[in-house]
Design a protein around this motif. Structure first.
Motif, short mmCIF file in Angstrom:
data_model
loop_
_atom_site.label_atom_id
_atom_site.label_comp_id
_atom_site.label_asym_id
_atom_site.label_seq_id
_atom_site.Cartn_x
_atom_site.Cartn_y
_atom_site.Cartn_z
N ASN A 9 -28.22 -27.58 87.81
CA ASN A 9 -29.29 -28.46 88.31
C ASN A 9 -30.66 -27.93 87.94
N ARG A 13 -33.35 -29.69 85.55
CA ARG A 13 -34.70 -30.04 86.01
C ARG A 13 -35.74 -29.54 85.03
N GLN A 16 -35.77 -31.64 82.01
CA GLN A 16 -36.42 -32.91 82.34
C GLN A 16 -37.94 -32.78 82.29
N PHE A 20 -40.53 -34.54 79.89
CA PHE A 20 -41.59 -35.34 80.50
C PHE A 20 -42.95 -34.94 79.92
N GLN A 24 -45.60 -37.14 77.68
CA GLN A 24 -47.01 -37.39 78.00
C GLN A 24 -47.91 -37.11 76.80
N ARG A 27 -47.65 -39.95 74.40
CA ARG A 27 -48.35 -41.18 74.78
C ARG A 27 -49.83 -41.13 74.45
N GLU A 212 -53.16 -37.70 91.34
CA GLU A 212 -51.71 -37.60 91.28
C GLU A 212 -51.22 -36.29 91.91
N MET A 216 -48.70 -35.74 95.11
CA MET A 216 -47.49 -34.92 95.05
C MET A 216 -47.50 -33.87 96.15
N ALA A 221 -44.89 -31.30 97.53
CA ALA A 221 -44.75 -30.51 96.31
C ALA A 221 -45.37 -29.12 96.50
N THR A 222 -44.66 -28.10 96.05
CA THR A 222 -45.24 -26.75 96.04
C THR A 222 -46.17 -26.63 94.83
N ASP A 223 -47.03 -25.61 94.87
CA ASP A 223 -47.89 -25.36 93.71
C ASP A 223 -47.05 -25.14 92.46
N PHE A 225 -44.18 -26.42 91.68
CA PHE A 225 -43.68 -27.69 91.16
C PHE A 225 -44.78 -28.42 90.38
N PRO B 75 -45.87 -27.07 102.05
CA PRO B 75 -45.07 -28.09 101.35
C PRO B 75 -43.74 -28.37 102.05
N LEU B 91 -48.41 -43.51 92.33
CA LEU B 91 -48.73 -43.04 90.98
C LEU B 91 -48.62 -44.22 90.03
N ILE B 106 -39.03 -33.64 94.15
CA ILE B 106 -39.74 -32.44 94.59
C ILE B 106 -38.80 -31.54 95.39
#
Ligand SMILES: Nc1ncnc2c1ncn2[C@@H]1O[C@H](COP(=O)(O)OP(=O)(O)OP(=O)(O)O)[C@@H](O)[C@H]1O
Ligand SMILES: [Mg+2]
Lengths: 310, 221
Positions: A9, A13, A16, A20, A24, A27, A212, A216, A221-223, A225, B75, B91, B106
């Motif tokens: 996992n 991640r 991924q 991602f 970006q 784009r 954004e 998050m 979200a942690t720093d 992440f 968090p 978003l 997350i």
């Protein structure tokens, strides 16, 4: 959940997020391309200069072998004495080979080379000295060693003058060394600027995604992440920048390779283009990745924790 | 579930938004937070979500004392709370699905679980058919429902909403309130700051009313 599932996992991640971040960049093709090109040029420039300098070193090393000292003997020295001297010198451990050339031989050589035979005939006696050409032993290559040998020879009573034929070679060597240091400094400065370019690009990316990031963080979200995609962005910039640098370098080399070949071909170059391009194909992207990740780290560690929801 | 004891909040400009506030919200309760503009409603919710810290007093949420919660644990603390905002906070470059999935991504949920829960959540707010849309392609009411779906997708114990119906017409507002009631009925503690007196007077829930940062009165149904 088993450990291997957790690891899988975790790995998935990361893959991924990596993709991602790449997406970006994809784009915003123009902006990304510009950044990557600047990085590529900044990395290719020192690499290219190192190639040139490397070849220059090869050339000067080849010439090193042809170090030789010419001893002009005093005109009062007879041919027998001269010959004896050259035999004595041959026994010196720091002299490999000697070659005696009497005053008469000097004259005929000069006659041949200059074509001034008639003029020479009109002179009452031979103005040219006898000459001993000395080839130093193989281990006598440093400027110091040659210098001290030269001084000893010059101090001998039979010798009018001792002359190192390739004094300019030393000059070439010190020019070469200066260039080498200059390129090293340039490489450091350009690496630093790659670091700052990537850091600044990532900083702008962070600032443009402020809202954004706040969202998050609001949903937990942690720093760490939030940081991750930006670090991967730095990674991609560095990697692609390194590849661009390699392509630039190869294109440039293909343009200048034939004059280089011509130059160093005379001196039995050991420069292997294929090996070099393979080394660079691994080196340049690696350096790019390290600089990219470091630049991104600079930016995220300064900015991410300051962006908090309000 | 949520307990305020003599809480003061002074902003850096020395403005005192909350003064000596004490109240208690039970587990599984649903309540409204009312008061004039500037009374301190948003400030109060921000203290619960740890977007702000109180200057004095004690805030207990789900048995955790927020005064002593270190920053690095925030968090994980926030993952127990669902937040809904007036301006949705979606978003805009991600699909409805990705927006709702965000809290699960997350939290490191696996792929299959994320898909299952996001669809369940979107189903509850009636947007199952729009998961591939971008938020801009949705109406205001739909965007608000995406925000709610995101807030409840990881089944938080507490759901906080700051004027969730602020921009919506009365019919849509009633729909949204019904959604909150549904979540409350399955055990979630729901706390909603709102101006919408017409709507909440028809509903049988406690109101906590603020006046200039103090408790004005309590109406218990
Ligand atoms: N970040 C801040 N810095 C300084 N003062 C603030 C800050 N946030 C809010 N305030 C002040 O605190 C008071 C309470 O603000 P708050 O946003 O909690 O009110 P509210 O009840 O939510 O009002 P509204 O109904 O208009 O949203 C206001 O007077 C506001 O000016
Ligand atoms: Mg408010």
């Amino acid at each position: 959940m088993s450990l291997s599932t957790i690891m899988t996992n975790y790995f998935l991640r990361h893959v991924q997020v990596m993709l991602f971040s790449l997406g970006q960049l994809w784009r915003q093709p123009v902006a990304s391309l510009m950044t990557v090109t600047v990085i590529g040029i900044a990395l290719a420039l020192p690499a290219g200069l190192f190639v040139l300098q490397q070849n220059m070193t090869t050339v000067s090393e080849q010439w090193d072998d042809s170090n030789q000292i010419t001893l002009f003997l005093k005109t009062t020295i007879s041919q027998v004495e001269g010959k004896q001297l050259s035999l004595d010198l041959k026994k010196w451990p720091n002299i490999a080979q000697v070659q005696f050339q009497s005053a008469a031989q000097s004259l005929s050589e000069f006659r041949q080379l200059s074509g001034l035979g008639d003029l020479l005939d009109s002179l009452p006696n031979n103005p040219l000295p006898a000459v001993i050409i000395i080839y130093p032993a193989e281990d006598i290559v440093s400027p110091d060693a040659i210098g001290s040998l030269l001084a000893r020879l010059e101090a001998m009573p039979q010798v009018e003058q001792a002359q190192l034929d390739m004094e300019w070679l030393q000059r070439l060597r010190s020019i070469n060394e200066t260039i080498h240091r200059g390129i090293s400094i340039l490489a450091i400065l350009l690496s630093l600027s790659v670091l700052l370019i990537i850091g600044n690009t990532i900083r702008l990316a962070i600032l443009s995604r402020q809202s954004e990031i706040k969202v998050m963080k609001l949903v937990g979200a942690t720093d760490r992440f939030v940081r991750r995609p930006f670090l991967y962005t730095g990674f991609w910039y560095g990697l692609v920048g390194g590849i661009v640098a390699w392509i630039t370098l190869m294109l440039t080399l293909s343009v200048i390779s034939s004059p280089i070949d011509e130059l160093i071909g005379h001196y039995g170059s050991n420069f292997d283009l294929q090996w070099f391009s393979l080394t660079m194909l691994t080196t340049l992207p690696s350096i790019g990745v390290v600089l990219g990740a470091a630049g991104a780290w600079l930016a995220v560690s300064r900015h991410i924790h300051m962006i908090e929801p309000n | 579930m949520i307990q305020f004891t003599d809480v003061y909040k002074r902003y850096p400009n020395r403005y005192e938004a909350l003064s000596g506030l004490s109240f208690h919200l039970n587990k599984g309760e649903m309540a409204f937070l009312t008061g004039h503009s500037g009374a301190g409603k948003s400030t109060l919710l921000k203290l619960i979500a740890l977007i702000e810290r109180c200057s004095h007093g004690q805030v207990l949420v789900n048995k955790q004392n927020l005064t002593h919660l270190p920053k690095r644990k925030i968090p994980y603390y926030r993952r127990q709370i669902g937040l809904v905002f007036q301006d949705h906070n979606l978003l805009h470059d991600r699909t409805v699905f990705d927006n709702v999935a965000l809290p699960l991504v997350i939290a490191g949920e696996n792929h299959r679980e994320i898909g299952r829960r996001v669809r369940a959540s979107l189903d509850k707010v009636g947007l199952l058919g729009k998961e591939r849309n971008l938020p801009i392609a949705l109406s205001g009411g739909e965007q608000q429902r995406v925000g709610i779906a995101r807030a409840v997708v990881n089944r938080p114990a507490i759901l906080l909403a700051d004027e969730p119906t602020g921009n919506l017409d009365p019919d849509l507002s009633r729909d949204i309130m019904q959604l909150f009631e549904q979540f409350n009925q399955v055990g979630t503690t729901v706390f909603i700051a709102t101006h919408d007196h017409d709507l909440i007077h028809t509903l049988p829930y406690r109101q906590i009313q603020l006046h200039q940062g103090r408790l004005a009165k309590r109406e218990v149904e």
